[in-house]
Design a protein around this motif. Structure first.
Motif, PDB file in Angstrom:
ATOM      1  N   PHE A 112       0.845  -1.185   0.000  1.00 27.08           N
ATOM      2  CA  PHE A 112       0.000   0.000   0.000  1.00 27.08           C
ATOM      3  C   PHE A 112       0.882   1.236   0.000  1.00 27.08           C
ATOM      4  O   PHE A 112       1.970   1.230   0.561  1.00 27.08           O
ATOM      5  CB  PHE A 112      -0.917   0.002   1.226  1.00 27.08           C
ATOM      6  CG  PHE A 112      -1.783  -1.216   1.330  1.00 27.08           C
ATOM      7  CD1 PHE A 112      -2.581  -1.608   0.270  1.00 27.08           C
ATOM      8  CD2 PHE A 112      -1.792  -1.974   2.489  1.00 27.08           C
ATOM      9  CE1 PHE A 112      -3.386  -2.734   0.356  1.00 27.08           C
ATOM     10  CE2 PHE A 112      -2.595  -3.104   2.589  1.00 27.08           C
ATOM     11  CZ  PHE A 112      -3.397  -3.483   1.517  1.00 27.08           C
ATOM     12  N   LYS A 113       0.381   2.302  -0.624  1.00 28.48           N
ATOM     13  CA  LYS A 113       1.222   3.497  -0.752  1.00 28.48           C
ATOM     14  C   LYS A 113       0.384   4.765  -0.595  1.00 28.48           C
ATOM     15  O   LYS A 113      -0.695   4.885  -1.180  1.00 28.48           O
ATOM     16  CB  LYS A 113       1.936   3.490  -2.107  1.00 28.48           C
ATOM     17  CG  LYS A 113       3.085   4.469  -2.203  1.00 28.48           C
ATOM     18  CD  LYS A 113       4.257   3.849  -2.940  1.00 28.48           C
ATOM     19  CE  LYS A 113       5.480   4.726  -2.912  1.00 28.48           C
ATOM     20  NZ  LYS A 113       6.668   4.043  -3.418  1.00 28.48           N
ATOM     21  N   LEU A 114       0.916   5.698   0.195  1.00 25.10           N
ATOM     22  CA  LEU A 114       0.299   7.004   0.361  1.00 25.10           C
ATOM     23  C   LEU A 114       0.798   7.957  -0.714  1.00 25.10           C
ATOM     24  O   LEU A 114       1.969   7.898  -1.101  1.00 25.10           O
ATOM     25  CB  LEU A 114       0.651   7.595   1.731  1.00 25.10           C
ATOM     26  CG  LEU A 114       0.073   6.904   2.977  1.00 25.10           C
ATOM     27  CD1 LEU A 114       0.756   7.456   4.217  1.00 25.10           C
ATOM     28  CD2 LEU A 114      -1.419   7.109   3.060  1.00 25.10           C
ATOM     29  N   ASN A 115      -0.089   8.838  -1.165  1.00 25.57           N
ATOM     30  CA  ASN A 115       0.406   9.898  -2.039  1.00 25.57           C
ATOM     31  C   ASN A 115       1.153  10.914  -1.184  1.00 25.57           C
ATOM     32  O   ASN A 115       1.082  10.898   0.050  1.00 25.57           O
ATOM     33  CB  ASN A 115      -0.744  10.539  -2.833  1.00 25.57           C
ATOM     34  CG  ASN A 115      -1.801  11.180  -1.935  1.00 25.57           C
ATOM     35  OD1 ASN A 115      -1.489  11.864  -0.966  1.00 25.57           O
ATOM     36  ND2 ASN A 115      -3.068  10.948  -2.259  1.00 25.57           N
ATOM     37  N   GLU A 116       1.878  11.810  -1.816  1.00 24.28           N
ATOM     38  CA  GLU A 116       2.764  12.721  -1.085  1.00 24.28           C
ATOM     39  C   GLU A 116       1.993  13.618  -0.122  1.00 24.28           C
ATOM     40  O   GLU A 116       2.431  13.859   1.015  1.00 24.28           O
ATOM     41  CB  GLU A 116       3.565  13.569  -2.074  1.00 24.28           C
ATOM     42  CG  GLU A 116       4.644  14.435  -1.440  1.00 24.28           C
ATOM     43  CD  GLU A 116       5.739  13.623  -0.733  1.00 24.28           C
ATOM     44  OE1 GLU A 116       6.390  14.162   0.177  1.00 24.28           O
ATOM     45  OE2 GLU A 116       5.928  12.432  -1.102  1.00 24.28           O
ATOM     46  N   GLU A 117       0.836  14.102  -0.537  1.00 22.82           N
ATOM     47  CA  GLU A 117       0.043  14.982   0.319  1.00 22.82           C
ATOM     48  C   GLU A 117      -0.394  14.265   1.594  1.00 22.82           C
ATOM     49  O   GLU A 117      -0.276  14.813   2.699  1.00 22.82           O
ATOM     50  CB  GLU A 117      -1.190  15.476  -0.445  1.00 22.82           C
ATOM     51  CG  GLU A 117      -2.073  16.426   0.351  1.00 22.82           C
ATOM     52  CD  GLU A 117      -3.291  16.884  -0.429  1.00 22.82           C
ATOM     53  OE1 GLU A 117      -4.151  17.547   0.182  1.00 22.82           O
ATOM     54  OE2 GLU A 117      -3.384  16.574  -1.634  1.00 22.82           O
ATOM     55  N   ASP A 118      -0.890  13.049   1.451  1.00 26.68           N
ATOM     56  CA  ASP A 118      -1.337  12.285   2.616  1.00 26.68           C
ATOM     57  C   ASP A 118      -0.153  11.880   3.499  1.00 26.68           C
ATOM     58  O   ASP A 118      -0.265  11.847   4.725  1.00 26.68           O
ATOM     59  CB  ASP A 118      -2.105  11.041   2.181  1.00 26.68           C
ATOM     60  CG  ASP A 118      -3.508  11.356   1.694  1.00 26.68           C
ATOM     61  OD1 ASP A 118      -4.005  12.445   2.026  1.00 26.68           O
ATOM     62  OD2 ASP A 118      -4.097  10.527   0.989  1.00 26.68           O
ATOM     63  N   LEU A 119       0.985  11.574   2.879  1.00 26.23           N
ATOM     64  CA  LEU A 119       2.166  11.203   3.647  1.00 26.23           C
ATOM     65  C   LEU A 119       2.624  12.350   4.536  1.00 26.23           C
ATOM     66  O   LEU A 119       2.949  12.165   5.719  1.00 26.23           O
ATOM     67  CB  LEU A 119       3.298  10.774   2.713  1.00 26.23           C
ATOM     68  CG  LEU A 119       4.620  10.382   3.376  1.00 26.23           C
ATOM     69  CD1 LEU A 119       4.423   9.211   4.345  1.00 26.23           C
ATOM     70  CD2 LEU A 119       5.662  10.028   2.332  1.00 26.23           C
ATOM     71  N   VAL A 120       2.651  13.555   3.984  1.00 26.22           N
ATOM     72  CA  VAL A 120       3.051  14.736   4.767  1.00 26.22           C
ATOM     73  C   VAL A 120       2.075  14.957   5.919  1.00 26.22           C
ATOM     74  O   VAL A 120       2.483  15.259   7.050  1.00 26.22           O
ATOM     75  CB  VAL A 120       3.118  15.977   3.847  1.00 26.22           C
ATOM     76  CG1 VAL A 120       3.289  17.248   4.687  1.00 26.22           C
ATOM     77  CG2 VAL A 120       4.255  15.850   2.849  1.00 26.22           C
ATOM     78  N   ALA A 121       0.772  14.786   5.650  1.00 21.05           N
ATOM     79  CA  ALA A 121      -0.236  14.966   6.697  1.00 21.05           C
ATOM     80  C   ALA A 121      -0.071  13.929   7.804  1.00 21.05           C
ATOM     81  O   ALA A 121      -0.159  14.258   8.996  1.00 21.05           O
ATOM     82  CB  ALA A 121      -1.635  14.867   6.083  1.00 21.05           C
TER      83      ALA A 121
END
Length: 256
Positions: A112-121
């Motif tokens: 599973f992988k988070l997009n960059e925006e969600d990862l930063v959040a």
């Protein structure tokens, strides 16, 4: 060549007993040997790469990759050459119903992988958790809310519906089935699981059979045998050890 037998990690690794949750940030250069836990664990890669072997399946991890480990999952990590991970350990007694509902949605055969925006959040939420959890008297409700936000950003966003043979909604029956999926090694009785669904034993038995297409005991044995197969293929555990790790009371029952 098979790997070493899993090392069981008990929930004394969760240091803050008031909140029932532990947060760690680690930069790992060395292999983490095959193991499992009796707590839930969410790990998110924020930098670096690693090979993650989960339930015998190899997966490549990089920035944004994450996984949610249940009580029955076993895994190891081989950094390449290092990996920076955010780790959250969750004690079942504190988050039982929420985690059981989430865990039933997860297919751990994929990365599973988070997009960059969600990862930063998620990283910001994680650091708020660390700050609060390090206090002498942390606010448990505040931490619970932060963890819920992290779970929503990660696990809850996964679009992996339950198999058609299972109830598709969050019903009392689904909660009971999720409990069985997590605790089959403890051989919960029909009566014990019926209470989780708030059904009498007879009603639960018939409802379970209708929803699953098999009896409660058949489903319980199916889970144990499936888990035994994974351990046989992925570890060097002896047959006797696998028998008892899967919840069988004797090797004769296991081999029959």
């Amino acid at each position: 060549m098979k790997s070493k037998p899993p090392k069981y990690l008990y929930n004394d690794r969760i240091h803050n007993k008031k909140t029932g949750v532990n947060f760690e940030e680690a930069l790992t250069f060395h292999n983490i040997e095959l193991h499992w836990h009796d707590f839930f664990e969410l790990e998110i890669v924020i930098d670096g790469k690693a090979e993650h072997i989960l339930n015998g399946k190899k997966m490549e991890m990089s920035r944004g990759s994450f996984y949610f480990l249940r009580l029955t999952d076993f895994h190891k990590i081989n950094p390449d050459p290092c990996v920076h991970i955010l780790n959250i350990k969750l004690e079942e007694s504190k988050f039982s119903q929420s985690i059981l509902n989430i865990s039933s949605k997860i297919d751990n055969s994929t990365v599973f992988k988070l997009n960059e925006e969600d990862l930063v959040a998620v990283e910001k939420l994680f650091r708020l958790c660390i700050a609060e959890n390090s206090l002498f008297d942390p606010d448990s409700k505040y931490i619970n809310h932060l963890v819920d936000c992290i779970l929503i950003k990660t696990v809850n966003q996964l679009d992996s519906a339950p198999p058609p043979s299972r109830p598709r909604e969050d019903t009392p029956l689904q909660s009971a089935i999720s409990y069985i999926d997590m605790h089959f090694r403890e051989s919960p009785t029909l009566s014990q699981v019926s209470k989780i669904a708030h059904y009498n034993t007879s009603h639960f038995s018939s409802s379970f059979h209708k929803a699953m297409g098999m009896t409660y005991s058949e489903y319980l044995n199916m889970l144990k045998l499936s888990y035994a197969k994974e351990l046989l293929l992925s570890t060097d555990l002896k047959i006797t050890d696998i028998c008892y790790e899967c919840g069988f009371t004797s090797t004769s029952n296991f081999l029959r």
